[in-house]
Design an enzyme around this catalytic site. Sequence first.
Site, PDB file in Angstrom:
ATOM      1  N   HIS A   1       0.873  -1.188   0.000  1.00 43.53           N
ATOM      2  CA  HIS A   1       0.000   0.000   0.000  1.00 43.53           C
ATOM      3  C   HIS A   1       0.903   1.229   0.000  1.00 43.53           C
ATOM      4  O   HIS A   1       1.799   1.346  -0.830  1.00 43.53           O
ATOM      5  CB  HIS A   1      -0.922  -0.115   1.222  1.00 43.53           C
TER       6      HIS A   1
ATOM      7  N   HIS B   1      -1.824  -2.282  -9.689  1.00 41.35           N
ATOM      8  CA  HIS B   1      -2.915  -1.731  -8.878  1.00 41.35           C
ATOM      9  C   HIS B   1      -4.096  -2.684  -8.923  1.00 41.35           C
ATOM     10  O   HIS B   1      -4.364  -3.288  -9.960  1.00 41.35           O
ATOM     11  CB  HIS B   1      -3.346  -0.354  -9.410  1.00 41.35           C
TER      12      HIS B   1
ATOM     13  N   ASP C   1       2.809   5.791  -6.549  1.00 44.03           N
ATOM     14  CA  ASP C   1       3.962   5.743  -5.646  1.00 44.03           C
ATOM     15  C   ASP C   1       5.297   5.756  -6.387  1.00 44.03           C
ATOM     16  O   ASP C   1       6.318   6.118  -5.806  1.00 44.03           O
ATOM     17  CB  ASP C   1       3.871   4.500  -4.752  1.00 44.03           C
TER      18      ASP C   1
HETATM   19  N1  CMC Z   1       5.634  -6.482  -9.735  1.00 49.51           N
HETATM   20  C1  CMC Z   1       5.636  -7.687 -10.352  1.00 49.51           C
HETATM   21  N2  CMC Z   1       4.542  -8.358 -10.653  1.00 49.51           N
HETATM   22  C2  CMC Z   1       3.362  -7.799 -10.327  1.00 49.51           C
HETATM   23  C3  CMC Z   1       3.281  -6.571  -9.699  1.00 49.51           C
HETATM   24  C4  CMC Z   1       4.462  -5.917  -9.401  1.00 49.51           C
HETATM   25  N3  CMC Z   1       4.449  -4.715  -8.791  1.00 49.51           N
HETATM   26  N4  CMC Z   1       1.983  -6.260  -9.500  1.00 49.51           N
HETATM   27  C5  CMC Z   1       1.274  -7.271  -9.983  1.00 49.51           C
HETATM   28  N5  CMC Z   1       2.114  -8.202 -10.481  1.00 49.51           N
HETATM   29  C6  CMC Z   1       1.714  -9.465 -11.093  1.00 49.51           C
HETATM   30  C7  CMC Z   1       1.379 -10.468 -10.013  1.00 49.51           C
HETATM   31  O1  CMC Z   1       2.509 -11.174  -9.576  1.00 49.51           O
HETATM   32  C8  CMC Z   1       0.365 -11.335 -10.710  1.00 49.51           C
HETATM   33  O2  CMC Z   1       1.064 -12.225 -11.561  1.00 49.51           O
HETATM   34  P1  CMC Z   1       0.599 -13.753 -11.677  1.00 49.51           P
HETATM   35  O3  CMC Z   1      -0.793 -13.693 -12.212  1.00 49.51           O
HETATM   36  O4  CMC Z   1       1.601 -14.339 -12.609  1.00 49.51           O
HETATM   37  O5  CMC Z   1       0.654 -14.307 -10.275  1.00 49.51           O
HETATM   38  C9  CMC Z   1      -0.364 -10.347 -11.601  1.00 49.51           C
HETATM   39  O6  CMC Z   1       0.514  -9.262 -11.829  1.00 49.51           O
HETATM   40  C10 CMC Z   1      -1.661  -9.824 -10.993  1.00 49.51           C
HETATM   41  O7  CMC Z   1      -1.335  -9.168  -9.796  1.00 49.51           O
HETATM   42  P2  CMC Z   1      -2.101  -9.370  -8.434  1.00 49.51           P
HETATM   43  O8  CMC Z   1      -1.114  -9.775  -7.396  1.00 49.51           O
HETATM   44  O9  CMC Z   1      -3.314 -10.213  -8.625  1.00 49.51           O
HETATM   45  O10 CMC Z   1      -2.578  -7.927  -8.140  1.00 49.51           O
HETATM   46  P3  CMC Z   1      -3.331  -7.469  -6.840  1.00 49.51           P
HETATM   47  O11 CMC Z   1      -4.522  -6.730  -7.298  1.00 49.51           O
HETATM   48  O12 CMC Z   1      -3.551  -8.564  -5.863  1.00 49.51           O
HETATM   49  O13 CMC Z   1      -2.237  -6.523  -6.188  1.00 49.51           O
HETATM   50  C11 CMC Z   1      -0.849  -4.716  -5.790  1.00 49.51           C
HETATM   51  C12 CMC Z   1      -2.159  -5.163  -6.418  1.00 49.51           C
HETATM   52  C13 CMC Z   1      -0.810  -3.181  -5.823  1.00 49.51           C
HETATM   53  C14 CMC Z   1      -0.802  -5.156  -4.331  1.00 49.51           C
HETATM   54  C15 CMC Z   1       0.323  -5.309  -6.581  1.00 49.51           C
HETATM   55  O14 CMC Z   1       0.294  -4.829  -7.897  1.00 49.51           O
HETATM   56  C16 CMC Z   1       1.659  -5.035  -5.941  1.00 49.51           C
HETATM   57  O15 CMC Z   1       2.093  -5.770  -5.047  1.00 49.51           O
HETATM   58  N6  CMC Z   1       2.364  -3.922  -6.357  1.00 49.51           N
HETATM   59  C17 CMC Z   1       3.600  -3.531  -5.725  1.00 49.51           C
HETATM   60  C18 CMC Z   1       3.318  -2.692  -4.482  1.00 49.51           C
HETATM   61  C19 CMC Z   1       2.778  -1.334  -4.808  1.00 49.51           C
HETATM   62  O16 CMC Z   1       3.286  -0.632  -5.670  1.00 49.51           O
HETATM   63  N7  CMC Z   1       1.730  -0.892  -4.074  1.00 49.51           N
HETATM   64  C20 CMC Z   1       1.121   0.415  -4.238  1.00 49.51           C
HETATM   65  C21 CMC Z   1      -0.299   0.268  -4.628  1.00 49.51           C
HETATM   66  S1  CMC Z   1      -1.109   1.723  -5.303  1.00 49.51           S
HETATM   67  C22 CMC Z   1      -0.952   3.075  -4.309  1.00 49.51           C
HETATM   68  C23 CMC Z   1      -1.005   2.899  -2.846  1.00 49.51           C
HETATM   69  O17 CMC Z   1      -1.841   2.196  -2.285  1.00 49.51           O
HETATM   70  O18 CMC Z   1      -0.139   3.495  -2.236  1.00 49.51           O
END
Ligand code: CMC
Length: 395
Positions: free
Chosen positions: A231, A278, A336
């Site tokens: 987050h 996201h 971010d």
């Molecule tokens: N780096 C690498 N792979 C990613 C990333 C990433 N940042 N984000 C998503 N993926 C991949 C993920 O591994 C998955 O792949 P697979 O289907 O092969 O397992 C696919 O994309 C779908 O992702 P997800 O995990 O289902 O996405 P989610 O909706 O559960 O998670 C998230 C969203 C924001 C937690 C995630 O994208 C993430 O961990 N990002 C990095 C942390 C980040 O930047 N957070 C800030 C969020 S936005 C602003 C805020 O809240 O501050």
Amino acid sequence: MSQADAAFAKGLEGIIAGETTICSVEQGGLFYRGYEIHDLAKNATFDQVAFLLLEGHKPSPAELDRFKAEIRKERPIPHHVTRFLQETGPALKAGTAVPMDVLRSAVSILAHTDPDCQSVAADANLRKAKRLLAKVPTIIGQMQNVIDGRPLVAPETGGDPALDHAANLMYLMSGQKPSPEYARVVDVSLILYAEHDFNASTFTSRVIAGTLSDMHGAVTGGIAALKGPLHGGANEMAMEMLKEIMHDVGEKGIGTKAVDDWMQRAFDTKRKLMGFGHRVYKNGDHRAPILHALGRAIAEKDTRNPGGHAALQWFRLGEQVQAIMLDKKKIHPNVDFPCGLTYFTMGIPVPQYTPIFVASRVSGWCAHVMEQHANNRLIRPLSAYRGEPPRKWNA
Ligand code: CMC
């Protein structure tokens, strides 16, 4: 299949968990009370946006003056909170405590002297929201002064009454008044961070408020949720990741295959790249390009060398990383990512990036707490049980 199984979605993805009139987050746009985020970033100030979120409508000039005067009056923090910050200095310097932890605890103990703490009435909530909005920057600033071993900046007034929220926050953190350009860029970053419907921290705050617990508790919980790297903590982690790439490939590696190779190793080890992806925005975060453009404009003129490299080199590296993520993974940066780059360019200490996010999001959390209390029903979902079947203790 049980009722709980039928409705189950991991991470509550796609589940509508409540109603709100504060914000709408959609693929096509982000709106605060109906105003689109590009419009707000271009034409509003953070102080106006905070009023919009807390009081429910766009302020007239007289309402804004009144609001700013109320906030300025509430900026000083109580002595017991100042003492707490000073006593936490050694733990902050040792790294056992990080600024988000200290901010969380400071907000929690602010409650102890707030005359409205135990009330969840609408008028008491609005007064507390304004106090929290006013005092969070003072806590962040004085904490940074403690870390840097500087005397507290204007402790009697909580900063400079002539400065608005963003500029005063920067002044409190450094003792230096920011240039109008820097102040405006931070102000816009706070506008972008102010609100985002049922994100994890806001949902946490609403769950706490839904038990009819108090606003300080709900905001304390919100800070704890925001700290996580998935987050708000991502703005710090995004910059740490860029520092790691810069360290590994060197400045000469920017624009070359060295960065592709670094990224490929990250993909091979299934590493999550911070500042990307996201839950809702799958075609890009509407806030990210706004902040990227502003941060890059500052970097183009920057004469300092943040982290030992020209600010523009950090942006070039960031842009290459973004291009590789899009090409190889079809994943866009979230707000971010440019936030990390922008704050780094301005010389803001990395561990304060997420606390600065709080200085903005506190307005959104408080708006949601008030909305929850105004039309409350306990938030209590079900779980899908996956454990042992019923059995006897004395079998
Ligand atoms: N780096 C690498 N792979 C990613 C990333 C990433 N940042 N984000 C998503 N993926 C991949 C993920 O591994 C998955 O792949 P697979 O289907 O092969 O397992 C696919 O994309 C779908 O992702 P997800 O995990 O289902 O996405 P989610 O909706 O559960 O998670 C998230 C969203 C924001 C937690 C995630 O994208 C993430 O961990 N990002 C990095 C942390 C980040 O930047 N957070 C800030 C969020 S936005 C602003 C805020 O809240 O501050």
